[in-house]
Design a protein around this motif. Structure first.
Motif, PDB file in Angstrom:
ATOM      1  N   ARG A 187      79.698  29.409  67.345  1.00  0.00           N
ATOM      2  CA  ARG A 187      80.205  30.789  67.791  1.00  0.00           C
ATOM      3  C   ARG A 187      79.083  31.681  67.693  1.00  0.00           C
ATOM      4  N   ILE A 188      78.357  31.938  66.497  1.00  0.00           N
ATOM      5  CA  ILE A 188      77.388  32.902  66.117  1.00  0.00           C
ATOM      6  C   ILE A 188      76.296  32.432  67.144  1.00  0.00           C
ATOM      7  N   GLU A 189      75.886  31.460  67.546  1.00  0.00           N
ATOM      8  CA  GLU A 189      74.613  31.154  68.234  1.00  0.00           C
ATOM      9  C   GLU A 189      75.142  31.584  69.713  1.00  0.00           C
ATOM     10  N   SER A 190      76.464  31.641  70.233  1.00  0.00           N
ATOM     11  CA  SER A 190      76.734  31.866  71.422  1.00  0.00           C
ATOM     12  C   SER A 190      76.886  33.208  71.772  1.00  0.00           C
ATOM     13  N   GLU A 191      77.688  33.799  70.592  1.00  0.00           N
ATOM     14  CA  GLU A 191      78.482  35.125  70.771  1.00  0.00           C
ATOM     15  C   GLU A 191      77.596  36.265  69.950  1.00  0.00           C
ATOM     16  N   GLY A 192      76.926  35.878  68.907  1.00  0.00           N
ATOM     17  CA  GLY A 192      76.115  36.871  68.165  1.00  0.00           C
ATOM     18  C   GLY A 192      76.996  37.034  66.758  1.00  0.00           C
ATOM     19  N   PRO A 193      76.305  37.814  65.800  1.00  0.00           N
ATOM     20  CA  PRO A 193      77.043  37.931  64.609  1.00  0.00           C
ATOM     21  C   PRO A 193      78.403  37.991  64.244  1.00  0.00           C
ATOM     22  N   PHE A 194      78.827  37.263  63.298  1.00  0.00           N
ATOM     23  CA  PHE A 194      80.274  37.481  62.658  1.00  0.00           C
ATOM     24  C   PHE A 194      80.434  38.680  62.079  1.00  0.00           C
ATOM     25  N   VAL A 195      81.366  39.353  62.679  1.00  0.00           N
ATOM     26  CA  VAL A 195      81.518  40.752  61.846  1.00  0.00           C
ATOM     27  C   VAL A 195      82.618  40.738  60.934  1.00  0.00           C
ATOM     28  N   ALA A 196      82.749  41.337  60.038  1.00  0.00           N
ATOM     29  CA  ALA A 196      83.778  41.701  58.963  1.00  0.00           C
ATOM     30  C   ALA A 196      83.930  42.940  58.583  1.00  0.00           C
ATOM     31  N   THR A 197      84.890  43.130  57.707  1.00  0.00           N
ATOM     32  CA  THR A 197      85.193  44.609  57.351  1.00  0.00           C
ATOM     33  C   THR A 197      85.045  44.529  55.628  1.00  0.00           C
ATOM     34  N   THR A 198      84.214  45.191  54.899  1.00  0.00           N
ATOM     35  CA  THR A 198      84.125  45.340  53.646  1.00  0.00           C
ATOM     36  C   THR A 198      84.786  46.571  53.111  1.00  0.00           C
ATOM     37  N   THR A 199      85.720  46.413  52.230  1.00  0.00           N
ATOM     38  CA  THR A 199      86.170  47.561  51.529  1.00  0.00           C
ATOM     39  C   THR A 199      85.591  47.909  50.146  1.00  0.00           C
ATOM     40  N   ARG A 200      85.320  49.102  49.930  1.00  0.00           N
ATOM     41  CA  ARG A 200      85.033  49.576  48.776  1.00  0.00           C
ATOM     42  C   ARG A 200      85.534  51.021  47.979  1.00  0.00           C
ATOM     43  N   PHE A 201      85.856  50.886  46.865  1.00  0.00           N
ATOM     44  CA  PHE A 201      86.353  52.533  46.456  1.00  0.00           C
ATOM     45  C   PHE A 201      85.565  52.765  44.962  1.00  0.00           C
ATOM     46  N   LEU A 202      85.473  54.004  44.985  1.00  0.00           N
ATOM     47  CA  LEU A 202      84.712  54.582  43.722  1.00  0.00           C
ATOM     48  C   LEU A 202      85.954  55.203  42.958  1.00  0.00           C
ATOM     49  N   ILE A 203      85.970  54.831  41.723  1.00  0.00           N
ATOM     50  CA  ILE A 203      86.842  55.687  40.756  1.00  0.00           C
ATOM     51  C   ILE A 203      86.093  56.120  39.542  1.00  0.00           C
ATOM     52  N   SER A 233      83.133  53.637  38.132  1.00  0.00           N
ATOM     53  CA  SER A 233      83.115  52.281  38.665  1.00  0.00           C
ATOM     54  C   SER A 233      83.196  52.416  40.114  1.00  0.00           C
ATOM     55  N   GLN A 234      82.394  51.306  40.925  1.00  0.00           N
ATOM     56  CA  GLN A 234      82.766  50.960  42.318  1.00  0.00           C
ATOM     57  C   GLN A 234      83.329  49.525  42.246  1.00  0.00           C
ATOM     58  N   GLU A 235      84.494  49.425  42.999  1.00  0.00           N
ATOM     59  CA  GLU A 235      85.214  48.466  43.104  1.00  0.00           C
ATOM     60  C   GLU A 235      85.597  47.740  44.447  1.00  0.00           C
ATOM     61  N   VAL A 236      85.441  46.458  44.488  1.00  0.00           N
ATOM     62  CA  VAL A 236      85.929  45.859  45.967  1.00  0.00           C
ATOM     63  C   VAL A 236      87.520  46.348  46.108  1.00  0.00           C
ATOM     64  N   GLY A 237      87.609  46.651  47.181  1.00  0.00           N
ATOM     65  CA  GLY A 237      89.023  47.197  47.760  1.00  0.00           C
ATOM     66  C   GLY A 237      89.806  46.227  48.414  1.00  0.00           C
ATOM     67  N   PRO A 238      91.032  46.547  49.115  1.00  0.00           N
ATOM     68  CA  PRO A 238      91.650  45.546  49.551  1.00  0.00           C
ATOM     69  C   PRO A 238      91.330  44.789  50.738  1.00  0.00           C
ATOM     70  N   ALA A 239      91.529  43.602  51.021  1.00  0.00           N
ATOM     71  CA  ALA A 239      91.352  42.669  52.142  1.00  0.00           C
ATOM     72  C   ALA A 239      90.053  42.868  52.606  1.00  0.00           C
ATOM     73  N   SER A 240      89.143  42.853  51.521  1.00  0.00           N
ATOM     74  CA  SER A 240      87.560  42.874  52.056  1.00  0.00           C
ATOM     75  C   SER A 240      87.054  41.784  52.334  1.00  0.00           C
ATOM     76  N   VAL A 241      86.323  41.667  53.654  1.00  0.00           N
ATOM     77  CA  VAL A 241      85.736  40.451  54.087  1.00  0.00           C
ATOM     78  C   VAL A 241      86.879  39.593  54.710  1.00  0.00           C
ATOM     79  N   PHE A 242      88.144  39.951  54.617  1.00  0.00           N
ATOM     80  CA  PHE A 242      89.253  39.244  55.063  1.00  0.00           C
ATOM     81  C   PHE A 242      89.208  38.264  56.385  1.00  0.00           C
ATOM     82  N   GLU A 243      88.389  38.913  57.507  1.00  0.00           N
ATOM     83  CA  GLU A 243      88.082  38.079  58.446  1.00  0.00           C
ATOM     84  C   GLU A 243      87.500  36.749  58.154  1.00  0.00           C
ATOM     85  N   LEU A 244      86.504  36.739  57.246  1.00  0.00           N
ATOM     86  CA  LEU A 244      85.741  35.449  57.192  1.00  0.00           C
ATOM     87  C   LEU A 244      86.730  34.550  56.264  1.00  0.00           C
ATOM     88  N   VAL A 245      87.473  35.370  55.179  1.00  0.00           N
ATOM     89  CA  VAL A 245      88.553  34.713  54.377  1.00  0.00           C
ATOM     90  C   VAL A 245      89.475  33.920  55.217  1.00  0.00           C
TER      91      VAL A 245
END
Length: 266
Positions: A238-254, A148-160
């Motif tokens: 913000r996106i129009e003036s500064e560019g893409p909104f960047v977030a961190t995706t976390t994944r784990f393989l088990i 399985s590949q799972e979503v890890g902790p605090a994934s895309v939490f910058e957006l959340v």
């Protein structure tokens, strides 16, 4: 397609109206092409899953979504079954997978699984809402594998946290890979591989944000454009003036194996 199409900037209203109207059925994110990017884990889950499928005799894909990942497998076992809880996804998966001989079973995302003990030598799941390890262990044959590949902790939490504010420590620590290892071992499985990665995600226009939050509904529960319009307007600017909104995706393989003989992994 991006926020600027044929050299003409697209307005906030145009972007969100389009994203609010498009279907979010299935688990295919191709609508985001050119609008958002997500770095992929190095292990190549779909390819690795396909290799294991080619060696299996009976396989189960839990929470298949629209069946897109399973449909990409070149060689399926003689017996392949998938489960899905959400009716629109189950219908889409059935249409996609039936021609390949896969039975899609409508099943809630909670135990028990509607299958006999030791029914499968391979069980897979990509991004399960929750892994019910006792049930996974029950339906696996001795020597069988869960992959399985799972979503890890605090994934895309910058957006959340942009929409919901700072999240409590317990929310940031949920879906920890080591907790998954412990749960698998408690269920009697041997964890033979566990890897985690943090990956870069970029949203290039506000329409991509709206689509993502409509599709991945647990990120901002109850999200609607109307409720979050002020935040969306500010983020668009913000996106129009500064560019893409960047977030961190976390994944784990088990990968976990049920002790016994006739192991399908080699």
């Amino acid at each position: 397609m991006t926020a600027q199409q044929h050299g003409t900037p697209r307005s906030f209203e145009e972007l969100i109206d389009e994203a609010a109207a498009v279907s979010v059925e299935g688990w295919d994110f191709s609508w985001l092409e050119g609008r958002a990017t997500e770095q992929r884990p190095s292990w190549g889950y779909a390819r690795s899953m396909g290799e294991r499928m080619a060696r299996a005799s009976a396989a189960l894909d839990i929470q298949t979504g629209g069946g897109e990942v399973l449909a990409s497998v070149p060689v399926l076992p003689q017996l392949t079954v998938a489960t899905e809880a959400w009716p629109p996804n189950a219908a889409k998966a059935t249409a996609l997978l039936r021609p390949r001989g896969v039975a899609v079973v409508a099943d809630p995302e909670e135990p028990p699984l509607p299958f006999a003990d030791e029914a499968f030598d391979l069980v897979v799941s990509r991004h399960p809402v929750r892994a019910y390890w006792q049930e996974i262990a029950r339906v696996l044959r001795p020597g069988g594998t869960y992959f399985s590949q799972e979503v890890g902790p605090a994934s895309v939490f910058e957006l959340v946290e942009y929409f919901l504010g700072p999240q409590p420590p317990e929310a940031r620590c949920a879906r920890d890979p080591q907790a998954a290892r412990a749960a698998a071992e408690t269920a009697g499985l041997d964890v033979v591989d566990l890897r985690a990665e943090s990956l870069r995600t970029e949203f290039h226009d506000i329409g991509a944000v709206v689509y993502f939050l409509r599709k991945v509904i647990w990120m901002v529960p109850g999200f609607t454009v109307e409720q979050y319009r002020p935040q969306l307007v500010a983020l668009h600017e913000r996106i129009e003036s500064e560019g893409p909104f960047v977030a961190t995706t976390t994944r784990f393989l088990i990968e976990a194996v049920k002790p016994g003989s006739c192991r399908s992994r080699h």
